[in-house]
Design a protein around this motif. Sequence first.
Motif, PDB file in Angstrom:
ATOM      1  N   LEU A 188      -4.620   4.438   5.933  1.00 47.66           N
ATOM      2  CA  LEU A 188      -3.785   3.395   6.534  1.00 47.66           C
ATOM      3  C   LEU A 188      -4.621   2.414   7.346  1.00 47.66           C
ATOM      4  CD1 LEU A 188      -0.737   5.543   7.719  1.00 47.66           C
ATOM      5  CD2 LEU A 188      -0.724   3.831   5.882  1.00 47.66           C
ATOM      6  N   GLU A 189      -5.543   2.931   8.137  1.00 49.53           N
ATOM      7  CA  GLU A 189      -6.383   2.058   8.953  1.00 49.53           C
ATOM      8  C   GLU A 189      -7.252   1.163   8.079  1.00 49.53           C
ATOM      9  OE1 GLU A 189      -8.419   4.720  11.614  1.00 49.53           O
ATOM     10  OE2 GLU A 189      -6.824   4.576  13.115  1.00 49.53           O
ATOM     11  N   ALA A 190      -7.747   1.700   6.982  1.00 49.13           N
ATOM     12  CA  ALA A 190      -8.540   0.891   6.058  1.00 49.13           C
ATOM     13  C   ALA A 190      -7.690  -0.243   5.484  1.00 49.13           C
ATOM     14  CB  ALA A 190      -9.092   1.767   4.936  1.00 49.13           C
ATOM     15  N   PHE A 191      -6.474   0.077   5.084  1.00 54.56           N
ATOM     16  CA  PHE A 191      -5.589  -0.947   4.521  1.00 54.56           C
ATOM     17  C   PHE A 191      -5.289  -2.044   5.536  1.00 54.56           C
ATOM     18  CE2 PHE A 191      -1.134  -2.419   4.289  1.00 54.56           C
ATOM     19  CZ  PHE A 191      -1.251  -3.232   3.163  1.00 54.56           C
ATOM     20  N   PHE A 192      -4.872  -1.658   6.735  1.00 56.37           N
ATOM     21  CA  PHE A 192      -4.462  -2.662   7.723  1.00 56.37           C
ATOM     22  C   PHE A 192      -5.643  -3.483   8.259  1.00 56.37           C
ATOM     23  CE2 PHE A 192      -0.581   0.046   8.197  1.00 56.37           C
ATOM     24  CZ  PHE A 192       0.340  -0.952   7.880  1.00 56.37           C
ATOM     25  N   SER A 193      -6.852  -2.966   8.104  1.00 55.76           N
ATOM     26  CA  SER A 193      -8.024  -3.718   8.557  1.00 55.76           C
ATOM     27  C   SER A 193      -8.696  -4.475   7.412  1.00 55.76           C
ATOM     28  CB  SER A 193      -9.036  -2.778   9.221  1.00 55.76           C
ATOM     29  OG  SER A 193      -9.523  -1.825   8.289  1.00 55.76           O
ATOM     30  N   GLY A 194      -8.093  -4.409   6.225  1.00 53.07           N
ATOM     31  CA  GLY A 194      -8.637  -5.139   5.089  1.00 53.07           C
ATOM     32  C   GLY A 194      -9.853  -4.500   4.458  1.00 53.07           C
ATOM     33  N   GLN A 195     -10.070  -3.230   4.732  1.00 56.92           N
ATOM     34  CA  GLN A 195     -11.210  -2.507   4.171  1.00 56.92           C
ATOM     35  C   GLN A 195     -10.783  -1.724   2.925  1.00 56.92           C
ATOM     36  OE1 GLN A 195     -14.344  -2.884   5.533  1.00 56.92           O
ATOM     37  NE2 GLN A 195     -13.233  -4.403   6.768  1.00 56.92           N
ATOM     38  N   PRO A 196     -11.737  -1.306   2.094  1.00 54.45           N
ATOM     39  CA  PRO A 196     -11.386  -0.496   0.923  1.00 54.45           C
ATOM     40  C   PRO A 196     -10.730   0.827   1.342  1.00 54.45           C
ATOM     41  CG  PRO A 196     -13.632  -1.333   0.741  1.00 54.45           C
ATOM     42  CD  PRO A 196     -13.181  -1.625   2.133  1.00 54.45           C
ATOM     43  N   LEU A 197      -9.740   1.256   0.591  1.00 55.35           N
ATOM     44  CA  LEU A 197      -9.101   2.537   0.861  1.00 55.35           C
ATOM     45  C   LEU A 197     -10.118   3.663   0.694  1.00 55.35           C
ATOM     46  CD1 LEU A 197      -5.739   2.019  -1.073  1.00 55.35           C
ATOM     47  CD2 LEU A 197      -6.132   1.781   1.385  1.00 55.35           C
ATOM     48  N   LEU A 198      -9.909   4.739   1.428  1.00 56.74           N
ATOM     49  CA  LEU A 198     -10.830   5.880   1.344  1.00 56.74           C
ATOM     50  C   LEU A 198     -10.793   6.532  -0.034  1.00 56.74           C
ATOM     51  CD1 LEU A 198     -10.196   7.689   4.764  1.00 56.74           C
ATOM     52  CD2 LEU A 198     -11.823   5.855   4.242  1.00 56.74           C
ATOM     53  N   THR A 199      -9.590   6.674  -0.560  1.00 54.52           N
ATOM     54  CA  THR A 199      -9.430   7.350  -1.859  1.00 54.52           C
ATOM     55  C   THR A 199      -8.478   6.553  -2.748  1.00 54.52           C
ATOM     56  OG1 THR A 199      -7.783   8.766  -0.760  1.00 54.52           O
ATOM     57  CG2 THR A 199      -9.981   9.690  -1.098  1.00 54.52           C
ATOM     58  N   PRO A 200      -8.907   5.391  -3.206  1.00 52.93           N
ATOM     59  CA  PRO A 200      -8.049   4.587  -4.072  1.00 52.93           C
ATOM     60  C   PRO A 200      -7.865   5.245  -5.431  1.00 52.93           C
ATOM     61  CG  PRO A 200     -10.258   3.667  -4.018  1.00 52.93           C
ATOM     62  CD  PRO A 200     -10.240   4.790  -3.017  1.00 52.93           C
ATOM     63  N   VAL A 201      -6.703   5.049  -6.023  1.00 55.50           N
ATOM     64  CA  VAL A 201      -6.453   5.574  -7.366  1.00 55.50           C
ATOM     65  C   VAL A 201      -5.861   4.458  -8.215  1.00 55.50           C
ATOM     66  CG1 VAL A 201      -6.198   7.995  -6.711  1.00 55.50           C
ATOM     67  CG2 VAL A 201      -4.219   6.495  -6.608  1.00 55.50           C
ATOM     68  N   HIS A 202      -6.050   4.609  -9.530  1.00 54.34           N
ATOM     69  CA  HIS A 202      -5.564   3.610 -10.461  1.00 54.34           C
ATOM     70  C   HIS A 202      -5.127   4.313 -11.736  1.00 54.34           C
ATOM     71  CE1 HIS A 202      -9.775   4.210 -11.526  1.00 54.34           C
ATOM     72  NE2 HIS A 202     -10.067   3.819 -10.296  1.00 54.34           N
ATOM     73  N   ALA A 203      -4.708   3.549 -12.736  1.00 54.79           N
ATOM     74  CA  ALA A 203      -4.040   4.137 -13.899  1.00 54.79           C
ATOM     75  C   ALA A 203      -4.873   5.198 -14.594  1.00 54.79           C
ATOM     76  CB  ALA A 203      -3.643   3.038 -14.882  1.00 54.79           C
ATOM     77  N   ASP A 204      -6.176   5.005 -14.746  1.00 58.53           N
ATOM     78  CA  ASP A 204      -6.960   6.004 -15.472  1.00 58.53           C
ATOM     79  C   ASP A 204      -7.313   7.203 -14.606  1.00 58.53           C
ATOM     80  OD1 ASP A 204      -8.923   5.000 -13.828  1.00 58.53           O
ATOM     81  OD2 ASP A 204     -10.232   4.305 -15.445  1.00 58.53           O
TER      82      ASP A 204
ATOM     83  N   CYS B 260       0.836  -1.196   0.000  1.00 59.99           N
ATOM     84  CA  CYS B 260       0.000   0.000   0.000  1.00 59.99           C
ATOM     85  C   CYS B 260       0.869   1.244   0.000  1.00 59.99           C
ATOM     86  CB  CYS B 260      -0.916   0.005   1.221  1.00 59.99           C
ATOM     87  SG  CYS B 260      -2.026   1.429   1.304  1.00 59.99           S
ATOM     88  N   VAL B 261       0.583   2.161  -0.911  1.00 61.01           N
ATOM     89  CA  VAL B 261       1.241   3.459  -0.989  1.00 61.01           C
ATOM     90  C   VAL B 261       0.181   4.533  -0.745  1.00 61.01           C
ATOM     91  CG1 VAL B 261       2.437   5.100  -2.486  1.00 61.01           C
ATOM     92  CG2 VAL B 261       3.020   2.666  -2.588  1.00 61.01           C
ATOM     93  N   VAL B 262       0.369   5.309   0.305  1.00 57.94           N
ATOM     94  CA  VAL B 262      -0.548   6.412   0.598  1.00 57.94           C
ATOM     95  C   VAL B 262       0.197   7.713   0.320  1.00 57.94           C
ATOM     96  CG1 VAL B 262      -1.950   7.570   2.335  1.00 57.94           C
ATOM     97  CG2 VAL B 262      -1.781   5.069   2.340  1.00 57.94           C
ATOM     98  N   SER B 263      -0.226   8.403  -0.718  1.00 53.16           N
ATOM     99  CA  SER B 263       0.405   9.672  -1.073  1.00 53.16           C
ATOM    100  C   SER B 263      -0.365  10.824  -0.446  1.00 53.16           C
ATOM    101  CB  SER B 263       0.455   9.843  -2.588  1.00 53.16           C
ATOM    102  OG  SER B 263       0.971  11.122  -2.927  1.00 53.16           O
ATOM    103  N   THR B 264       0.361  11.776   0.096  1.00 57.75           N
ATOM    104  CA  THR B 264      -0.274  12.961   0.669  1.00 57.75           C
ATOM    105  C   THR B 264      -0.471  14.047  -0.381  1.00 57.75           C
ATOM    106  OG1 THR B 264       1.867  13.834   1.381  1.00 57.75           O
ATOM    107  CG2 THR B 264       0.647  12.483   2.966  1.00 57.75           C
ATOM    108  N   ALA B 265      -0.168  13.738  -1.637  1.00 60.16           N
ATOM    109  CA  ALA B 265      -0.391  14.671  -2.738  1.00 60.16           C
ATOM    110  C   ALA B 265      -1.691  14.322  -3.451  1.00 60.16           C
ATOM    111  CB  ALA B 265       0.769  14.622  -3.721  1.00 60.16           C
ATOM    112  N   ALA B 266      -2.266  15.306  -4.123  1.00 59.63           N
ATOM    113  CA  ALA B 266      -3.437  15.050  -4.957  1.00 59.63           C
ATOM    114  C   ALA B 266      -3.006  14.532  -6.318  1.00 59.63           C
ATOM    115  CB  ALA B 266      -4.268  16.317  -5.106  1.00 59.63           C
TER     116      ALA B 266
END
Length: 330
Positions: free
Chosen positions: A310-326, A80-86
């Motif tokens: 981070l808490e979502a990741f470590f608890s196996g829940q969906p990330l709050l603001t997931p991002v992907h290639a598109d 998991c990579v959590v970026s503090t940038a938009a």
Amino acid sequence: MSAAGGKPHVLLLRPVDAAFAAALRDRYRVLDLYAPGQTLPVLAFVAAAAAVPEPPRATVIWAGVRVDASFLDAAPSLRCVVSTAAGLDHIDLAECARRGVAVANSGEVYSTDVADHAVGLLLDVLRRVSASEQYVRRGSWPAQGDYPLGSKLGGKRVGIIGLGNIGSRIAKRLQAFGCIIHYNSRKPKDSVSYKYFPNAHDLAAESDVLVVACALNKATQHIVNKDVLEALGKDGVVVNIGRGANIDEEELVIALREGKIAGAGLDVFEHEPKVPAELFSMDNVVLSPHVAVFTEESRSDLCLHTIGNLEAFFSGQPLLTPVHADSLVQ
């Protein structure tokens, strides 16, 4: 970097204030690149972190860290990579996806502040706030009389490149000033009534102001080039709160110097923190040091948002603001 306690390791690769650091340490064993006495460069630090017992599965980064194949090779445990940038131009999203590494960004934490800053830059350029303030400070008012007139914001045709979270907020703010909004995005948006233009050149040709609010990727690098600036014209103003490389900075300097456009408000630059020296003497240009995202409120919100991801990741829940290639296209 020894393990202690039952908390998971988190790799911290950005400077944070004391409150942010404390909030992270309350929950995690933090491996901090910016800890006092730490002298390793980024990749060496990441590799050393990967060697600890129970190596980190998550990292917090900022736009100053490039997450690519070399980075991920150095930290094979990361998931998991959590970026503090938009923005996402510092993350190879395709490579992360290939390796099963989830990515989150700051979401809408900064959107309101950046939109406010964009409007502030535009008002400053048009009404010559900073330039007239310096006129007063130099003592020129008594000696030289009234300062030259600025230009009205209301009624301006504003073309926005990138009608995402930030661009949409800019549009709403400028509508309230009586501006006419046009936009360019990857495709038209059914949710708005603004006029859509399929490319930046045509948008500029029908605009008095061009606001750059898009992500940076191969399609948007230098999306504002010489032709776009010429289409905007000698009375046109450019505002950039996206990424510096969205504009061909060399051509922008030439356009300003030769009077091909009327002014610019810039919070981002192509080779930060270096800023073209020619801009310093131009009183029709307003500069800020990539601070559109930063307010006391946004810093606090960012801390909560980062920990939420981070808490979502470590608890196996969906990330709050997931991002992907598109996610790189707006």
